[in-house]
Motif scaffolding. Sequence first.
Motif, PDB file in Angstrom:
ATOM      1  N   ALA A 189       2.260  -0.066  15.677  1.00 52.19           N
ATOM      2  CA  ALA A 189       2.606  -1.093  16.662  1.00 52.19           C
ATOM      3  C   ALA A 189       2.795  -0.476  18.033  1.00 52.19           C
ATOM      4  CB  ALA A 189       3.876  -1.820  16.227  1.00 52.19           C
ATOM      5  N   GLY A 190       2.024  -0.991  19.013  1.00 50.81           N
ATOM      6  CA  GLY A 190       2.142  -0.513  20.388  1.00 50.81           C
ATOM      7  C   GLY A 190       1.507   0.842  20.630  1.00 50.81           C
ATOM      8  N   ASP A 191       0.858   1.437  19.619  1.00 47.65           N
ATOM      9  CA  ASP A 191       0.275   2.775  19.791  1.00 47.65           C
ATOM     10  C   ASP A 191      -1.163   2.854  19.295  1.00 47.65           C
ATOM     11  OD1 ASP A 191       0.373   5.363  20.699  1.00 47.65           O
ATOM     12  OD2 ASP A 191       1.140   6.185  18.816  1.00 47.65           O
ATOM     13  N   GLY A 192      -1.788   1.699  19.038  1.00 51.26           N
ATOM     14  CA  GLY A 192      -3.197   1.687  18.660  1.00 51.26           C
ATOM     15  C   GLY A 192      -3.425   2.050  17.201  1.00 51.26           C
ATOM     16  N   THR A 193      -4.684   2.406  16.890  1.00 51.20           N
ATOM     17  CA  THR A 193      -5.109   2.709  15.520  1.00 51.20           C
ATOM     18  C   THR A 193      -5.656   4.123  15.436  1.00 51.20           C
ATOM     19  OG1 THR A 193      -5.629   0.384  15.086  1.00 51.20           O
ATOM     20  CG2 THR A 193      -6.645   2.023  13.637  1.00 51.20           C
ATOM     21  N   THR A 194      -5.274   4.824  14.402  1.00 51.18           N
ATOM     22  CA  THR A 194      -5.775   6.172  14.142  1.00 51.18           C
ATOM     23  C   THR A 194      -6.524   6.167  12.820  1.00 51.18           C
ATOM     24  OG1 THR A 194      -3.912   7.186  15.304  1.00 51.18           O
ATOM     25  CG2 THR A 194      -5.153   8.591  13.796  1.00 51.18           C
ATOM     26  N   SER A 195      -7.763   6.694  12.827  1.00 51.56           N
ATOM     27  CA  SER A 195      -8.574   6.759  11.609  1.00 51.56           C
ATOM     28  C   SER A 195      -8.548   8.176  11.059  1.00 51.56           C
ATOM     29  CB  SER A 195     -10.016   6.334  11.903  1.00 51.56           C
ATOM     30  OG  SER A 195     -10.060   4.979  12.312  1.00 51.56           O
ATOM     31  N   VAL A 196      -8.303   8.274   9.762  1.00 52.98           N
ATOM     32  CA  VAL A 196      -8.237   9.580   9.092  1.00 52.98           C
ATOM     33  C   VAL A 196      -9.182   9.561   7.896  1.00 52.98           C
ATOM     34  CG1 VAL A 196      -6.748  11.232   7.901  1.00 52.98           C
ATOM     35  CG2 VAL A 196      -5.839   9.894   9.819  1.00 52.98           C
ATOM     36  N   THR A 197      -9.971  10.626   7.757  1.00 53.09           N
ATOM     37  CA  THR A 197     -10.931  10.730   6.653  1.00 53.09           C
ATOM     38  C   THR A 197     -10.385  11.685   5.598  1.00 53.09           C
ATOM     39  OG1 THR A 197     -12.794  10.321   8.121  1.00 53.09           O
ATOM     40  CG2 THR A 197     -13.276  11.351   6.003  1.00 53.09           C
ATOM     41  N   THR A 198     -10.428  11.239   4.347  1.00 53.67           N
ATOM     42  CA  THR A 198      -9.967  12.041   3.220  1.00 53.67           C
ATOM     43  C   THR A 198     -11.127  12.237   2.237  1.00 53.67           C
ATOM     44  OG1 THR A 198      -7.721  11.203   3.426  1.00 53.67           O
ATOM     45  CG2 THR A 198      -8.323  12.164   1.312  1.00 53.67           C
ATOM     46  N   LYS A 199     -11.305  13.464   1.769  1.00 51.28           N
ATOM     47  CA  LYS A 199     -12.371  13.759   0.818  1.00 51.28           C
ATOM     48  C   LYS A 199     -11.838  13.753  -0.609  1.00 51.28           C
ATOM     49  CE  LYS A 199     -13.660  17.713   2.382  1.00 51.28           C
ATOM     50  NZ  LYS A 199     -14.484  18.943   2.425  1.00 51.28           N
ATOM     51  N   VAL A 200     -12.641  13.174  -1.494  1.00 50.84           N
ATOM     52  CA  VAL A 200     -12.343  13.199  -2.925  1.00 50.84           C
ATOM     53  C   VAL A 200     -13.598  13.711  -3.621  1.00 50.84           C
ATOM     54  CG1 VAL A 200     -11.605  11.891  -4.948  1.00 50.84           C
ATOM     55  CG2 VAL A 200     -10.810  11.220  -2.666  1.00 50.84           C
ATOM     56  N   ASP A 201     -13.493  14.842  -4.282  1.00 51.90           N
ATOM     57  CA  ASP A 201     -14.675  15.497  -4.852  1.00 51.90           C
ATOM     58  C   ASP A 201     -14.780  15.278  -6.364  1.00 51.90           C
ATOM     59  OD1 ASP A 201     -15.356  16.526  -2.365  1.00 51.90           O
ATOM     60  OD2 ASP A 201     -14.144  18.336  -2.656  1.00 51.90           O
ATOM     61  N   GLN A 202     -16.032  15.192  -6.804  1.00 55.08           N
ATOM     62  CA  GLN A 202     -16.386  15.206  -8.218  1.00 55.08           C
ATOM     63  C   GLN A 202     -15.568  14.229  -9.074  1.00 55.08           C
ATOM     64  OE1 GLN A 202     -19.006  16.977  -9.834  1.00 55.08           O
ATOM     65  NE2 GLN A 202     -19.580  17.022  -7.667  1.00 55.08           N
ATOM     66  N   VAL A 203     -15.714  12.950  -8.733  1.00 57.53           N
ATOM     67  CA  VAL A 203     -15.134  11.913  -9.583  1.00 57.53           C
ATOM     68  C   VAL A 203     -16.144  11.625 -10.698  1.00 57.53           C
ATOM     69  CG1 VAL A 203     -14.189   9.584  -9.688  1.00 57.53           C
ATOM     70  CG2 VAL A 203     -13.911  10.970  -7.608  1.00 57.53           C
ATOM     71  N   ARG A 204     -15.729  11.855 -11.917  1.00 59.55           N
ATOM     72  CA  ARG A 204     -16.663  11.755 -13.043  1.00 59.55           C
ATOM     73  C   ARG A 204     -17.086  10.301 -13.285  1.00 59.55           C
ATOM     74  NH1 ARG A 204     -11.596  12.113 -15.183  1.00 59.55           N
ATOM     75  NH2 ARG A 204     -11.044  10.543 -16.789  1.00 59.55           N
ATOM     76  N   PRO A 205     -18.157  10.074 -14.028  1.00 59.05           N
ATOM     77  CA  PRO A 205     -18.599   8.706 -14.322  1.00 59.05           C
ATOM     78  C   PRO A 205     -17.491   7.896 -15.004  1.00 59.05           C
ATOM     79  CG  PRO A 205     -20.294  10.282 -14.935  1.00 59.05           C
ATOM     80  CD  PRO A 205     -19.072  11.084 -14.580  1.00 59.05           C
ATOM     81  N   ASP A 206     -17.300   6.673 -14.522  1.00 63.74           N
ATOM     82  CA  ASP A 206     -16.277   5.769 -15.026  1.00 63.74           C
ATOM     83  C   ASP A 206     -14.892   6.404 -14.957  1.00 63.74           C
ATOM     84  OD1 ASP A 206     -15.522   3.257 -15.968  1.00 63.74           O
ATOM     85  OD2 ASP A 206     -15.440   3.973 -18.038  1.00 63.74           O
ATOM     86  N   GLY A 207     -14.714   7.331 -14.002  1.00 66.20           N
ATOM     87  CA  GLY A 207     -13.433   7.999 -13.843  1.00 66.20           C
ATOM     88  C   GLY A 207     -12.690   7.496 -12.621  1.00 66.20           C
ATOM     89  N   THR A 208     -11.403   7.773 -12.582  1.00 68.72           N
ATOM     90  CA  THR A 208     -10.549   7.379 -11.470  1.00 68.72           C
ATOM     91  C   THR A 208      -9.846   8.613 -10.927  1.00 68.72           C
ATOM     92  OG1 THR A 208     -10.180   5.178 -12.412  1.00 68.72           O
ATOM     93  CG2 THR A 208      -8.622   5.929 -10.742  1.00 68.72           C
TER      94      THR A 208
END
Length: 241
Positions: A189-208
């Motif tokens: 609020a009152g300070d705009g928007t900051t975008s942050v990128t997070t990496k998630v590696d090697q999520v297996r098939p049908d995995g979480t």
Amino acid sequence: METRATPAGWYQDPTGRFEYRYFNGVQWMPDVAVNGQRYVDVPIDQLELQPSSTRRRGMAVTSFITGLAAVSLGWVPFVFVVAAGAAITAFVFGIIGLKNARLQGGYGRRFAITGLVLSPIALGVCVGGFFFTKVVVRELNDFIEPGPHQVFIEQPCTIDSGRATARGTIHNLDDQSHDYRIVVDFSIAGDGTTSVTTKVDQVRPDGTAPWSSTTDVTGTSVTCKVSDVSGPLPFDIDNQS
């Protein structure tokens, strides 16, 4: 002692402009020949009056330039198509330039031959450019289309010691493993928007897999949302930087 006159006939062109020139027993004639083809040249006594600019090597030079450009650019993704066309042009112009050189005493011959030599080399480079393009397309596709997935974010975001944290999970719905880049927008609020990128590696098939993203904030109220999910940057740029 009687001097024997040279008989009339075809002899090597003394000017070097053509392969053969006809001698009528008294003087050289404008009748010339190259590879069995006959032509009519200017009279030999007028050759010195002809400006050197009448000898042209444009085709030969064009062959050299297009061949060199094709070799230089044939490896570049997508540009290899244009380079392949330039390689073919270099070959065609090289043939024409070589024929013109034979009619002009070899003028432009080196450029024409160089263009002819560069042409097949350039086509080989273009083949490499084709396969390189396939790799680039695959990398871009993996970045733009990370595969079917579901991403969840816990609400609300937490703030602790001036740092906002967003947490969530990503579920891989595909039948093969994937890497993800999750972009989270923190709105202060009152300070705009900051975008942050997070990496998630090697999520297996049908995995979480869980993920978290943090950023420094100055206020006490922040909202967060996932604005984008993509695959890894092409050629693993993230890990190389």
